[in-house]
Motif scaffolding. Structure first.
Motif, PDB file in Angstrom:
ATOM      1  N   SER A 194       0.836  -1.248  -0.276  1.00 29.42           N
ATOM      2  CA  SER A 194       0.059   0.086   0.069  1.00 29.42           C
ATOM      3  C   SER A 194       0.826   1.320  -0.032  1.00 29.42           C
ATOM      4  O   SER A 194       0.463   2.237  -0.917  1.00 29.42           O
ATOM      5  CB  SER A 194      -0.920   0.050   1.291  1.00 29.42           C
ATOM      6  OG  SER A 194      -1.664   1.252   1.316  1.00 29.42           O
ATOM      7  N   PHE A 195       1.924   1.403   0.825  1.00 27.63           N
ATOM      8  CA  PHE A 195       2.679   2.466   0.902  1.00 27.63           C
ATOM      9  C   PHE A 195       3.614   2.557  -0.524  1.00 27.63           C
ATOM     10  O   PHE A 195       3.641   3.761  -0.739  1.00 27.63           O
ATOM     11  CB  PHE A 195       3.687   2.460   2.212  1.00 27.63           C
ATOM     12  CG  PHE A 195       3.092   2.241   3.431  1.00 27.63           C
ATOM     13  CD1 PHE A 195       1.799   2.979   3.690  1.00 27.63           C
ATOM     14  CD2 PHE A 195       3.583   1.615   4.705  1.00 27.63           C
ATOM     15  CE1 PHE A 195       1.463   3.043   4.872  1.00 27.63           C
ATOM     16  CE2 PHE A 195       3.106   1.754   5.736  1.00 27.63           C
ATOM     17  CZ  PHE A 195       1.711   2.272   6.020  1.00 27.63           C
ATOM     18  N   LEU A 196       4.107   1.515  -0.880  1.00 28.55           N
ATOM     19  CA  LEU A 196       4.683   1.747  -2.097  1.00 28.55           C
ATOM     20  C   LEU A 196       3.775   2.220  -3.444  1.00 28.55           C
ATOM     21  O   LEU A 196       4.195   2.980  -4.312  1.00 28.55           O
ATOM     22  CB  LEU A 196       5.350   0.385  -2.690  1.00 28.55           C
ATOM     23  CG  LEU A 196       6.596  -0.059  -1.600  1.00 28.55           C
ATOM     24  CD1 LEU A 196       7.095  -1.388  -2.075  1.00 28.55           C
ATOM     25  CD2 LEU A 196       7.876   1.082  -1.809  1.00 28.55           C
ATOM     26  N   LEU A 197       2.545   1.511  -3.420  1.00 33.73           N
ATOM     27  CA  LEU A 197       1.757   2.066  -4.500  1.00 33.73           C
ATOM     28  C   LEU A 197       0.985   3.566  -4.238  1.00 33.73           C
ATOM     29  O   LEU A 197       0.628   4.078  -5.202  1.00 33.73           O
ATOM     30  CB  LEU A 197       0.392   1.204  -4.272  1.00 33.73           C
ATOM     31  CG  LEU A 197      -0.832   1.462  -5.310  1.00 33.73           C
ATOM     32  CD1 LEU A 197      -0.138   0.911  -6.633  1.00 33.73           C
ATOM     33  CD2 LEU A 197      -1.791   0.419  -5.082  1.00 33.73           C
ATOM     34  N   ALA A 198       1.419   3.913  -3.095  1.00 33.26           N
ATOM     35  CA  ALA A 198       0.830   5.443  -2.586  1.00 33.26           C
ATOM     36  C   ALA A 198       1.977   6.493  -3.532  1.00 33.26           C
ATOM     37  O   ALA A 198       1.601   7.273  -3.660  1.00 33.26           O
ATOM     38  CB  ALA A 198       0.924   5.534  -1.289  1.00 33.26           C
ATOM     39  N   THR A 199       3.267   5.911  -3.526  1.00 31.94           N
ATOM     40  CA  THR A 199       4.157   6.809  -4.153  1.00 31.94           C
ATOM     41  C   THR A 199       3.852   7.531  -5.572  1.00 31.94           C
ATOM     42  O   THR A 199       3.649   8.723  -5.582  1.00 31.94           O
ATOM     43  CB  THR A 199       5.561   5.990  -4.502  1.00 31.94           C
ATOM     44  OG1 THR A 199       5.967   5.361  -2.793  1.00 31.94           O
ATOM     45  CG2 THR A 199       6.763   7.049  -4.641  1.00 31.94           C
ATOM     46  N   PRO A 200       3.399   6.767  -6.653  1.00 30.77           N
ATOM     47  CA  PRO A 200       3.127   7.159  -7.761  1.00 30.77           C
ATOM     48  C   PRO A 200       1.950   7.999  -7.711  1.00 30.77           C
ATOM     49  O   PRO A 200       1.696   8.841  -8.377  1.00 30.77           O
ATOM     50  CB  PRO A 200       3.089   6.102  -8.797  1.00 30.77           C
ATOM     51  CG  PRO A 200       2.983   4.509  -7.968  1.00 30.77           C
ATOM     52  CD  PRO A 200       3.476   5.168  -6.482  1.00 30.77           C
ATOM     53  N   ILE A 201       1.076   7.465  -7.044  1.00 33.37           N
ATOM     54  CA  ILE A 201      -0.288   8.286  -6.923  1.00 33.37           C
ATOM     55  C   ILE A 201       0.013   9.731  -6.171  1.00 33.37           C
ATOM     56  O   ILE A 201      -0.716  10.731  -6.882  1.00 33.37           O
ATOM     57  CB  ILE A 201      -1.265   7.591  -5.947  1.00 33.37           C
ATOM     58  CG1 ILE A 201      -1.913   6.126  -6.948  1.00 33.37           C
ATOM     59  CG2 ILE A 201      -2.485   8.470  -5.513  1.00 33.37           C
ATOM     60  CD1 ILE A 201      -2.842   6.576  -7.938  1.00 33.37           C
ATOM     61  N   ILE A 202       0.647   9.758  -5.116  1.00 37.47           N
ATOM     62  CA  ILE A 202       1.131  11.107  -4.632  1.00 37.47           C
ATOM     63  C   ILE A 202       1.830  11.893  -5.285  1.00 37.47           C
ATOM     64  O   ILE A 202       1.514  13.193  -5.632  1.00 37.47           O
ATOM     65  CB  ILE A 202       1.609  10.813  -3.113  1.00 37.47           C
ATOM     66  CG1 ILE A 202       0.770  10.105  -2.123  1.00 37.47           C
ATOM     67  CG2 ILE A 202       1.902  12.311  -2.445  1.00 37.47           C
ATOM     68  CD1 ILE A 202       1.318   9.544  -0.730  1.00 37.47           C
ATOM     69  N   ALA A 203       2.617  11.344  -6.061  1.00 39.47           N
ATOM     70  CA  ALA A 203       3.505  12.302  -7.065  1.00 39.47           C
ATOM     71  C   ALA A 203       2.808  12.823  -8.209  1.00 39.47           C
ATOM     72  O   ALA A 203       2.952  13.716  -8.802  1.00 39.47           O
ATOM     73  CB  ALA A 203       4.615  11.089  -7.642  1.00 39.47           C
ATOM     74  N   GLY A 204       1.760  11.893  -8.643  1.00 43.08           N
ATOM     75  CA  GLY A 204       0.853  11.942  -9.716  1.00 43.08           C
ATOM     76  C   GLY A 204       0.038  13.531  -9.210  1.00 43.08           C
ATOM     77  O   GLY A 204       0.072  14.535  -9.894  1.00 43.08           O
TER      78      GLY A 204
END
Length: 272
Positions: A194-204
């Motif tokens: 979940s945390f790793l998946l958050a990275t591109p979403i938050i970056a976007g």
């Protein structure tokens, strides 16, 4: 300059982004509880945007710092070796899992922003219902799949579920961790993915606001909000990963029900 607003919202974002309680819902409710919207608007027409961008930048910094080595390995293997290594596979799994949420965000964000975000009782209902689902799934789920054993199909299913996080109260981390548990992930595996998946979403989300970041990078309010959410975000990530080694998600489900009940009570008392 009202520093307490930037600091408070930074704390709320840093906790809510990574714990399964919904940062978007808590940011909305915090401003509603304390009636801060008029104050924020008084500070300037762009203050609201400045704060929103700052909080997202802060949590992006937090997840990048905490998982710097992980992302370095994922990127190195993913771009140079493709699917030939475990790290390479995980990199492309995360890329694929990001797509459903990204598409949903582009298609529905404005609708969510203008309708659901202003419906306090809808938000309270989302918080409560997701809390019940989180508790039930976590209690019934097995713990079989480790982080290294995650498959492409499982990654995609979590990515599809992530799209539901557009609804305030559902929680991006909450829905992705719940789906992970439903698929048999260990609690630690569900949280890490979940945390790793958050990275591109938050970056976007941050990239979408790039002009605002460039324009307000020296704004004291921006800096305070970003730094606060980054520091608290780092603490939240570390806490949850350690907490889940010996505990379940029950405390977060109970908290969700409690904050939902409090929201309804305040709503009724105010006659809002």
């Amino acid at each position: 300059m009202l520093w307490h607003i930037a600091i408070t919202l930074g704390i709320v974002q840093g906790i809510g982004e990574f714990l399964p309680i919904s940062s978007s819902a808590h940011l909305i409710l915090t401003r509603w509880f304390f009636d801060w919207d008029p104050i924020i608007q008084y500070l300037g027409e762009n203050t609201d945007i400045v704060l929103d961008v700052a909080l997202h930048v802060g949590t992006l910094i937090a997840v990048l710092i905490y998982f710097f080595r992980d992302w370095l390995q994922l990127l190195t293997h993913g771009l140079s070796k493709g699917m030939k290594t475990q790290e390479g596979k995980m990199f492309w799994y995360l890329v694929a899992a990001t797509i459903p949420g990204g598409i949903a965000g582009l298609a529905l964000e404005s609708v969510i922003e203008h309708f659901i975000r202003s419906q306090i009782l809808v938000i309270a209902a989302g918080i409560a219902v997701m809390g019940i689902i989180l508790y039930y799934v976590d209690k019934k789920a097995t713990q079989i799949v480790s982080f290294e054993e995650i498959t492409f199909k499982q990654a995609i299913l979590i990515g599809v579920a992530q799209a539901l996080a557009l609804i305030p109260g559902v929680s991006r981390s909450g829905i992705t961790m719940t789906t992970g548990r439903l698929l048999g992930f260990t609690r630690e595996a569900a949280a890490k993915f979940s945390f790793l998946l958050a990275t591109p979403i938050i970056a976007g989300a941050a990239l979408k606001q790039a002009p605002g970041i460039i324009h307000n990078i020296a704004n004291p309010l921006f800096l305070v909000g970003a730094i606060t959410s980054a520091i608290v975000g780092l603490i939240s990530i570390s806490f949850l990963l350690k907490y889940l080694q010996t505990h379940n998600f029950a405390i977060f489900a109970v908290y969700r029900l409690a904050i939902a009940a409090l929201t309804v009570i305040v709503y009724v008392v105010r006659g809002a």
